[in-house]
Design a protein around this motif. Structure first.
Motif, short mmCIF file in Angstrom:
data_model
loop_
_atom_site.label_atom_id
_atom_site.label_comp_id
_atom_site.label_asym_id
_atom_site.label_seq_id
_atom_site.Cartn_x
_atom_site.Cartn_y
_atom_site.Cartn_z
N GLY A 1 0.82 -1.21 0.00
CA GLY A 1 0.00 0.00 0.00
C GLY A 1 0.85 1.25 0.00
O GLY A 1 1.32 1.71 -1.04
N SER A 2 1.12 1.75 1.20
CA SER A 2 1.80 3.04 1.34
C SER A 2 3.11 3.14 0.55
O SER A 2 3.47 4.23 0.09
N ALA A 3 3.82 2.02 0.40
CA ALA A 3 5.11 2.07 -0.29
C ALA A 3 4.97 2.61 -1.71
O ALA A 3 5.91 3.20 -2.26
N ILE A 4 3.78 2.42 -2.29
CA ILE A 4 3.56 2.93 -3.65
C ILE A 4 3.67 4.45 -3.68
O ILE A 4 4.10 5.04 -4.66
N MET A 5 3.31 5.08 -2.56
CA MET A 5 3.37 6.55 -2.52
C MET A 5 4.81 7.06 -2.53
O MET A 5 5.10 8.10 -3.09
N THR A 6 5.72 6.33 -1.89
CA THR A 6 7.11 6.79 -1.85
C THR A 6 7.93 6.21 -3.00
O THR A 6 8.81 6.87 -3.54
N LEU A 7 7.66 4.97 -3.35
CA LEU A 7 8.53 4.28 -4.31
C LEU A 7 7.90 4.12 -5.70
O LEU A 7 8.55 3.63 -6.62
N GLY A 8 6.65 4.51 -5.85
CA GLY A 8 5.98 4.35 -7.14
C GLY A 8 5.57 2.90 -7.36
O GLY A 8 5.89 2.02 -6.55
N SER A 9 4.88 2.64 -8.48
CA SER A 9 4.39 1.27 -8.69
C SER A 9 5.52 0.30 -8.99
O SER A 9 5.32 -0.91 -8.99
N GLU A 10 6.75 0.84 -9.21
CA GLU A 10 7.90 -0.06 -9.43
C GLU A 10 8.14 -0.95 -8.22
O GLU A 10 8.70 -2.05 -8.34
N VAL A 11 7.72 -0.46 -7.05
CA VAL A 11 7.94 -1.27 -5.85
C VAL A 11 7.27 -2.63 -6.00
O VAL A 11 7.75 -3.65 -5.48
N ILE A 12 6.18 -2.65 -6.76
CA ILE A 12 5.45 -3.92 -6.95
C ILE A 12 6.32 -4.91 -7.72
O ILE A 12 6.53 -6.05 -7.29
N SER A 13 6.87 -4.44 -8.86
CA SER A 13 7.72 -5.35 -9.65
C SER A 13 8.99 -5.70 -8.89
O SER A 13 9.48 -6.84 -8.97
N ASP A 14 9.53 -4.75 -8.11
CA ASP A 14 10.73 -5.03 -7.33
C ASP A 14 10.48 -6.14 -6.31
O ASP A 14 11.31 -7.04 -6.12
N VAL A 15 9.34 -6.06 -5.64
CA VAL A 15 9.02 -7.07 -4.62
C VAL A 15 8.87 -8.44 -5.29
O VAL A 15 9.42 -9.44 -4.82
N ILE A 16 8.15 -8.45 -6.41
CA ILE A 16 7.91 -9.74 -7.10
C ILE A 16 9.25 -10.35 -7.56
O ILE A 16 9.53 -11.53 -7.32
N GLU A 17 10.05 -9.51 -8.18
CA GLU A 17 11.35 -9.97 -8.69
C GLU A 17 12.25 -10.49 -7.56
O GLU A 17 12.85 -11.55 -7.66
N GLY A 18 12.29 -9.71 -6.48
CA GLY A 18 13.14 -10.08 -5.34
C GLY A 18 12.70 -11.40 -4.72
O GLY A 18 13.53 -12.26 -4.39
N MET A 19 11.38 -11.56 -4.59
CA MET A 19 10.86 -12.82 -4.03
C MET A 19 11.25 -13.99 -4.93
O MET A 19 11.67 -15.04 -4.45
N ASP A 20 11.07 -13.76 -6.24
CA ASP A 20 11.33 -14.82 -7.21
C ASP A 20 12.80 -15.27 -7.14
O ASP A 20 13.10 -16.45 -7.10
N LYS A 21 13.70 -14.27 -7.09
CA LYS A 21 15.13 -14.57 -7.02
C LYS A 21 15.47 -15.37 -5.78
O LYS A 21 16.20 -16.35 -5.82
#
Lengths: 371, 349
Positions: free
Chosen positions: A260-280
């Motif tokens: 939620g809130s992280a989108i306000m500071t980090l933009g929607s890229e935080v979503i892809s970053d989280v997914i990518e990081g989890m996957d790795k």
């Protein structure tokens, strides 16, 4: 494939969803999150009546946010169009809804269900504007609301929980009994983010909901408690801003998470970053997302189960920071002192509290048996 | 020029243009705007009369209210109209002034002219007229709930519980000499409020003083006169619960005129939370009646019913399925009740 997750009967490509909030306020913002890779998006909360939001309604300080926003600015009819639009574009959308009575809740639920929503999240846990005791703290009200909604729709219904309850386990069992398909937690935490000393005014004019990085430990504990109380799946929310936050929630029992809130500071890229990081991480560990859900719960002990062992702190190497005295100041029993830039350690005084282990930024302490 | 020309120019199907006219909510705003602009450019206006005949529809719903001067009904109207407007419908406002003759005339006119649906206030409409509406099977929704076996969808609340809470709030604040200015007891909501007041006193073991229950006309003047009678009593009450805010405004004026302070000498609690309640001095503690939301909800229920009626398939919903939606009442704590509970004032209950 590694990230695939079955959640309340929804087949999701990954466990990362986006939470209810102003970043999910219309089809454009929702599609942006879906395009960034989110497997599903929860809408901003839809109510029977649009209430004008006050201004200002949000304040950010030390990675936390206080907001005093109520619900979506869009009428129910508008949301029905939005939902149809998102479904047309192939998105998975969970409608967050709130109401003051079970029949009203069921009405909104039926409307969003007919418009094509994939699931529903009941938002009964807002900590501002709706009473000192959050609506979702009353087990009877929860039971009746969930029951009525479930009788009215044919899609999964998830209930969002507040951290403002002492009976979390009882509530979880109540909504499970009422037939809910899942529980999400946590909603924001009641807060006053600060006071302007010059004007004697709180930084926002009324009590609000706290979100962002600082609430993660509260969210983790709540999710673990729910996961240990019921069989229905849990969705973890609260202060997730990177992939490891998400995995921590999952290890404590969450099948999915919401950003939620992280989108306000980090933009929607935080979503892809989280997914990518989890996957790795999962790839490295040769694990699947489904395999880590609740993995840390068995290591969560009662006081009785924690063995009292003769741990004491041990300095691994000579301290490389001649000017840092964090551990010395922090040591509660005076077992550490600094002489000529070096740490002098009095092991006989150490009671094994472990504070120096987490305080030292060089990770220069560990706990070992010292009989 | 007809609907086909518009569809051809816009490059969409006739069905889409038809939806813009009849169910604008089912068309994306972008498409809707584009088609409306093309219609404007082509100077196309639908033939409403023919449209009414074709669809057996008038594009008009009616709202029958008992008193246009009472702001709760204008807020209900706001909610009803807002939903109707979004659906491309007009709202006909009928004000009966609680006159049986006017009510009957309106109902006959509405049934005769064939509006597509009707919203009325329960308990203010003659049962014979309700039977008449029921028999015609005109989609109709009532605001409020009444005893009897009526087959109407309804949005309703609990006046008894609202009044009980309001009176209990005064008792919690330390008052025991609590009077009640009732509304017109011919109407069920006024009777329920009186019962709620009695219940709260009974629960607190407070003797009911019949002299402190006074009826008034449901106007500012009615509240003024009733309050004067109460405060001129040799044994005036410490607090007054008043059946509606409109009357409470009159009562506040009367109490001040008689030289009493509010809430120091006499506390006042109203009912409705109309838009002026937060502006009078002292700001009025009252029961929040979600009238706007009642209007929105009633209108939504009506359109659901109209849609069900017009859809030929009855697969997903039974044609005669009625919906009942309950909206609870809460207390809005302000200054007129002498409360010490700031947290309740901020959060409500």
């Amino acid at each position: 494939m590694r990230l695939k997750m079955d959640f309340m009967g929804l087949s999701l490509k990954n466990p990362v969803m986006v939470a209810a909030g102003p970043w999910s306020r219309n089809p454009e913002t929702i599609m942006r999150s879906l395009d960034a890779g989110a497997s599903a998006v929860v809408t901003e909360t839809i109510a029977m009546e649009v209430r004008q939001n006050v201004r200002p309604w949000i304040y950010s300080k030390n990675e936390g946010y206080q907001n005093v926003r109520l619900y979506s600015d869009h009428a129910l009819e508008q949301w029905l169009i939005f939902i149809r639009q998102i479904k047309k574009e192939g998105g998975t959308v969970i409608a967050s809804i709130m109401a003051h009575s079970p029949s009203e809740m069921a009405y909104i639920a039926k409307s969003v269900y007919k418009a094509g929503a994939d699931a529903i999240e009941l938002g009964l846990s807002i900590p501002h504007g709706e009473g000192v005791a959050v609506m979702g703290s009353d087990p009877d009200h929860m039971y009746n609301s969930v029951k009525r909604v479930i009788q009215s729709v044919d899609i999964p219904v998830m209930v969002k929980f507040s951290p403002h309850v002492t009976n979390i386990s009882e509530l979880a069992k109540v909504v499970e009994k009422a037939g809910a398909s899942g529980i999400s937690a946590i909603d924001t935490v009641r807060s006053i983010i600060g006071v302007d000393l010059e004007t004697s005014k709180p930084l926002l004019a009324t009590y609000g909901g706290y979100s962002g990085v600082p609430i993660k430990p509260i969210g983790l504990a709540t999710v673990a408690s729910i996961a240990q109380s019921v069989k229905i799946p849990v969705c973890g929310i609260g202060g997730i801003s990177n992939w490891s936050d998400g995995l921590e929630y999952m290890m404590l029992g969450a099948s999915t998470i919401q950003i939620g809130s992280a989108i306000m500071t980090l933009g929607s890229e935080v979503i892809s970053d989280v997914i990518e990081g989890m996957d790795k991480w999962l790839e490295q560990k040769r694990l699947r997302a489904e395999g880590i859900v609740g993995k840390a719960l068995s290591n969560l002990k009662s006081f009785d189960e924690i063995e009292i062992l003769p741990y004491k702190a041990v300095l691994k190497d000579a301290c490389p920071e001649s000017s840092c005295e964090t551990c010395v100041v922090g040591c509660l029993v005076g077992a550490l002192e600094k002489k000529n830039g070096n740490i002098v350690y009095h092991q006989e005084l150490c009671n094994g509290c472990g504070l120096c282990v987490s305080l030292c930024k060089d990770q220069n302490f560990e706990l070992k048996w010292r009989l | 020029m007809n609907i086909r020309d518009v569809a051809q120019r816009a490059g969409v199907s006739v069905a889409t243009v038809s939806r813009v006219l009849n169910h604008p909510d089912q068309v994306t705003p972008k498409t809707r705007e584009r088609i409306l602009e093309i219609m404007k450019a082509m100077d196309y206006t639908p033939n409403w009369f023919a449209r009414g005949l074709n669809l057996n529809r008038t594009g008009v719903i009616a709202l029958l209210i008992p008193n246009i001067m009472n702001p709760i009904y204008t807020e209900i109207a706001k909610g009803v109209e807002e939903v109707a407007h979004n659906k491309g419908y007009y709202t006909l406002l009928c004000n009966s002034e609680d006159s049986k003759e006017k009510e009957a005339a309106y109902i006959e006119m509405l049934l005769h002219r064939k509006v597509d649906g009707l919203i009325f206030i329960a308990g203010h409409l003659d049962p014979d007229l309700m039977t008449r509406i029921e028999e015609t099977r005109l989609p109709a929704v009532m605001i409020g709930k009444i005893e009897g076996n009526w087959q109407f969808s309804a949005v309703y609340t609990d006046y008894f519980e609202g009044a009980r809470k309001a009176t209990a709030h005064l008792i919690e604040n330390g008052y025991s000499g609590i009077a009640h200015i009732t509304g017109n007891l011919r109407f069920i909501e006024s009777a329920e409020k009186l019962n709620g007041y009695r219940e709260a006193l009974k629960n607190a073991d407070i003797q009911i003083n019949p002299k402190w229950i006074i009826g008034g006309e449901e106007t500012i003047e009615g509240g003024y006169l009733a309050a004067k009678r109460l405060v001129r009593n040799p044994n005036p009450p410490e607090a007054i619960f008043i059946a509606n805010d409109w009357m409470a405004f009159g009562a506040i004026d009367a109490i001040k005129t008689e030289g009493f302070r509010i809430p120091e000498d006499i506390a006042v609690v109203g009912f409705d939370n109309n838009r002026m309640s937060g502006l009078v001095e002292p700001k009025l503690t009252t029961v929040n009646l979600p009238v706007y939301k009642m209007g929105l909800t009633a209108s939504r229920l009506l359109f659901d019913e109209m849609d069900t009626l017009s859809s030929t398939s009855e697969s997903d919903e039974k044609a005669d399925q009625k919906q009942q939606i309950f909206l609870p009442l809460t207390i809005k704590v302000r200054n007129s009740c002498g409360h010490q509970d700031r947290i309740k004032a901020i959060f409500g209950e």
